[in-house]
Design an enzyme around this catalytic site. Structure first.
Site, PDB file in Angstrom:
ATOM      1  CE  LYS A 208      -3.558   2.428   2.613  1.00 58.86           C
ATOM      2  NZ  LYS A 208      -4.551   2.333   3.686  1.00 58.86           N
ATOM      3  NE  ARG A 218      -5.993   9.862   3.782  1.00 60.73           N
ATOM      4  CZ  ARG A 218      -4.740  10.095   3.432  1.00 60.73           C
ATOM      5  NH1 ARG A 218      -4.296  11.334   3.320  1.00 60.73           N
ATOM      6  NH2 ARG A 218      -3.923   9.087   3.201  1.00 60.73           N
ATOM      7  NE  ARG A 231      -3.657   7.279   6.224  1.00 62.03           N
ATOM      8  CZ  ARG A 231      -4.281   7.870   7.234  1.00 62.03           C
ATOM      9  NH1 ARG A 231      -3.583   8.256   8.304  1.00 62.03           N
ATOM     10  NH2 ARG A 231      -5.582   8.124   7.176  1.00 62.03           N
ATOM     11  CD  GLU A 247       6.228  -3.543   3.469  1.00 59.58           C
ATOM     12  OE1 GLU A 247       5.563  -4.299   4.205  1.00 59.58           O
ATOM     13  OE2 GLU A 247       6.832  -2.549   3.904  1.00 59.58           O
ATOM     14  CE  LYS A 262      -6.028   2.035  -0.464  1.00 60.77           C
ATOM     15  NZ  LYS A 262      -6.508   2.090   0.875  1.00 60.77           N
ATOM     16  CB  SER A 288     -11.437   7.483  -3.190  1.00 61.34           C
ATOM     17  OG  SER A 288     -10.208   7.934  -2.643  1.00 61.34           O
ATOM     18  CE1 TYR A 327     -15.069   3.524  -2.591  1.00 61.26           C
ATOM     19  CE2 TYR A 327     -13.102   3.799  -3.944  1.00 61.26           C
ATOM     20  CZ  TYR A 327     -13.700   3.693  -2.706  1.00 61.26           C
ATOM     21  OH  TYR A 327     -12.926   3.734  -1.570  1.00 61.26           O
TER      22      TYR A 327
HETATM   23  C1  PBG Z   1      -7.103   3.299   5.693  1.00 64.08           C
HETATM   24  C2  PBG Z   1      -7.594   3.217   4.286  1.00 64.08           C
HETATM   25  C3  PBG Z   1      -7.492   4.207   3.307  1.00 64.08           C
HETATM   26  C4  PBG Z   1      -8.101   3.697   2.157  1.00 64.08           C
HETATM   27  C5  PBG Z   1      -8.545   2.422   2.463  1.00 64.08           C
HETATM   28  N1  PBG Z   1      -8.208   2.137   3.775  1.00 64.08           N
HETATM   29  C6  PBG Z   1      -6.989   5.596   3.397  1.00 64.08           C
HETATM   30  C7  PBG Z   1      -5.596   5.894   3.759  1.00 64.08           C
HETATM   31  O1  PBG Z   1      -4.706   5.032   3.821  1.00 64.08           O
HETATM   32  O2  PBG Z   1      -5.364   7.067   4.019  1.00 64.08           O
HETATM   33  C8  PBG Z   1      -8.226   4.431   0.861  1.00 64.08           C
HETATM   34  C9  PBG Z   1      -9.224   3.903  -0.112  1.00 64.08           C
HETATM   35  C10 PBG Z   1      -9.554   4.830  -1.239  1.00 64.08           C
HETATM   36  O3  PBG Z   1      -8.927   5.885  -1.455  1.00 64.08           O
HETATM   37  O4  PBG Z   1     -10.487   4.498  -1.975  1.00 64.08           O
HETATM   38  N2  PBG Z   1      -8.055   2.815   6.598  1.00 64.08           N
END
Ligand code: PBG
Length: 338
Positions: A208, A218, A231, A247, A262, A288, A327
């Site tokens: 990720k 968010r 992050r 990883e 991701k 997203s 989505y």
């Molecule tokens: C963290 C999480 C995130 C997403 C899924 N799980 C956000 C992040 O790491 O800041 C993002 C998913 C998306 O953007 O569709 N719980």
């Protein structure tokens, strides 16, 4: 494999050209077949809502009430979508330093899971995102070490274990740790097994990346990271490719049943690498920001939204993903005829 050169011929037209002449020919020889079976729909459920609330930066996606969640799941089952992944929003005043609503037995995700589980039986795979950021008042995915001000990896693990056990107890088939804490898969597997939840699978957000494409998510979960933080200290650096395999290998060694890459489109090389390197199912999350960009351009009439969605999700499959979180799941299921 035989050399792929066309036979000697008197005309320049090639086999490739002949086989793309009609839709039926193209369909017959297609190398990649995107199907409704590949799709998982991310769903948001919020505590204390009277009515579902649209998310402006994710057109067509809403924060659900328990009631609207149940209706949406019924629709997705009817369309043949095989999986959903639940994200929860606690009431804002319930957020705290450790994200305790993430593992409360009456937390919103636990209640959502129970409703969905009851409704779908075994006809759909019910997944839960296993993280703390939606539930902490600082918006980080783990607890903060007061001495350093950074996320405390090791202190976060027992909390993830509690979240996973409570989600599994509420009916999740799959728990999906998304916080990129080292050792999270092992801690969760050990806790699940220790609670007799040996059949609950773990889908690790293994590779990720710290991506700028999570912005609309968010908004969807009302998360703002405290003090303008990010992050980058725990999610992967976008410049690194080999690191993803390290990883993934760690997560599989710790007991991950599926591994995820991701975001998806900016990391197609990683999806292909991981697919070639491991035997477990590989998931990819079309996130997203990827969804929002397609919607925004389509809204302006600059692109054909449904065609681009099909092309993008098809590319994720072609790169090697076995499972695609998107989505677009509902829309694609309609288009693909589930
Ligand atoms: C963290 C999480 C995130 C997403 C899924 N799980 C956000 C992040 O790491 O800041 C993002 C998913 C998306 O953007 O569709 N719980």
């Amino acid at each position: 494999m035989l050399p792929d050169t066309p036979p000697m011929q008197s005309f320049p037209t090639t086999r490739m050209r002949r086989l793309r002449r009609t839709p039926a020919l193209r369909r017959l020889v297609a190398e990649t077949r995107l199907s409704v079976d590949d799709l998982v729909a991310p769903l948001f459920v919020a505590d204390g809502l009277e009515d579902p609330r649209p998310i402006p930066s994710l057109p067509g996606v809403v924060q659900h009430t328990l009631d609207s969640l149940s209706k949406e799941v019924a629709r997705l089952v009817a369309l043949g979508v095989p999986g959903v992944i639940l994200f929860g929003l606690p009431r804002p005043e319930q957020k705290d330093a450790v994200g305790s609503q993430a593992f409360a037995s009456d937390g919103i995700v636990q209640r959502g899971l129970a409703v969905v589980r009851d409704q779908v039986g075994d006809s759909m795979v019910v997944m839960a995102d296993c993280c703390l950021d939606e539930f902490t008042d600082h918006g980080h995915c783990g607890v903060i070490n007061p001495l350093t001000g950074d996320v405390d990896n090791d202190a976060t693990l027992p909390l993830y274990a509690q979240v996973a056990v409570s989600q599994a107890g509420a009916g999740a088939d799959v728990v999906a740790p998304s916080g990129m804490m080292d050792g999270q898969v092992g801690a969760i597997r050990t806790a699940l097994d220790g609670s007799g939840l040996v059949d609950t699978a773990v889908m690790a957000y293994a590779a990720k990346y710290a991506s700028a494409l999570y912005g609309p998510f968010r908004d969807a979960v009302d998360v703002t990271i405290a003090d303008g933080g990010d992050r980058r200290g725990y999610q992967q650096d976008a410049r690194n490719r080999r690191e993803a395999l390290a990883e993934v290998a760690l997560d599989i060694a710790e007991g991950a049943d599926l591994v995820m890459v991701k975001p998806a489109l900016t990391y197609l090389d990683i999806i292909a690498d991981v697919r070639a390197a491991v035997s477990v199912p590989v998931a990819a999350y079309h996130v997203s920001g990827e969804y929002a960009m397609v919607c925004a351009a389509a809204e302006r009439g600059w692109i054909d939204g449904p065609a681009v969605a099909l092309e993008q999700i098809g590319a994720v499959k072609r790169a090697g993903a076995d499972v695609i979180l998107t989505y677009f799941a509902g829309q694609l299921a309609e288009a693909l005829g589930g």
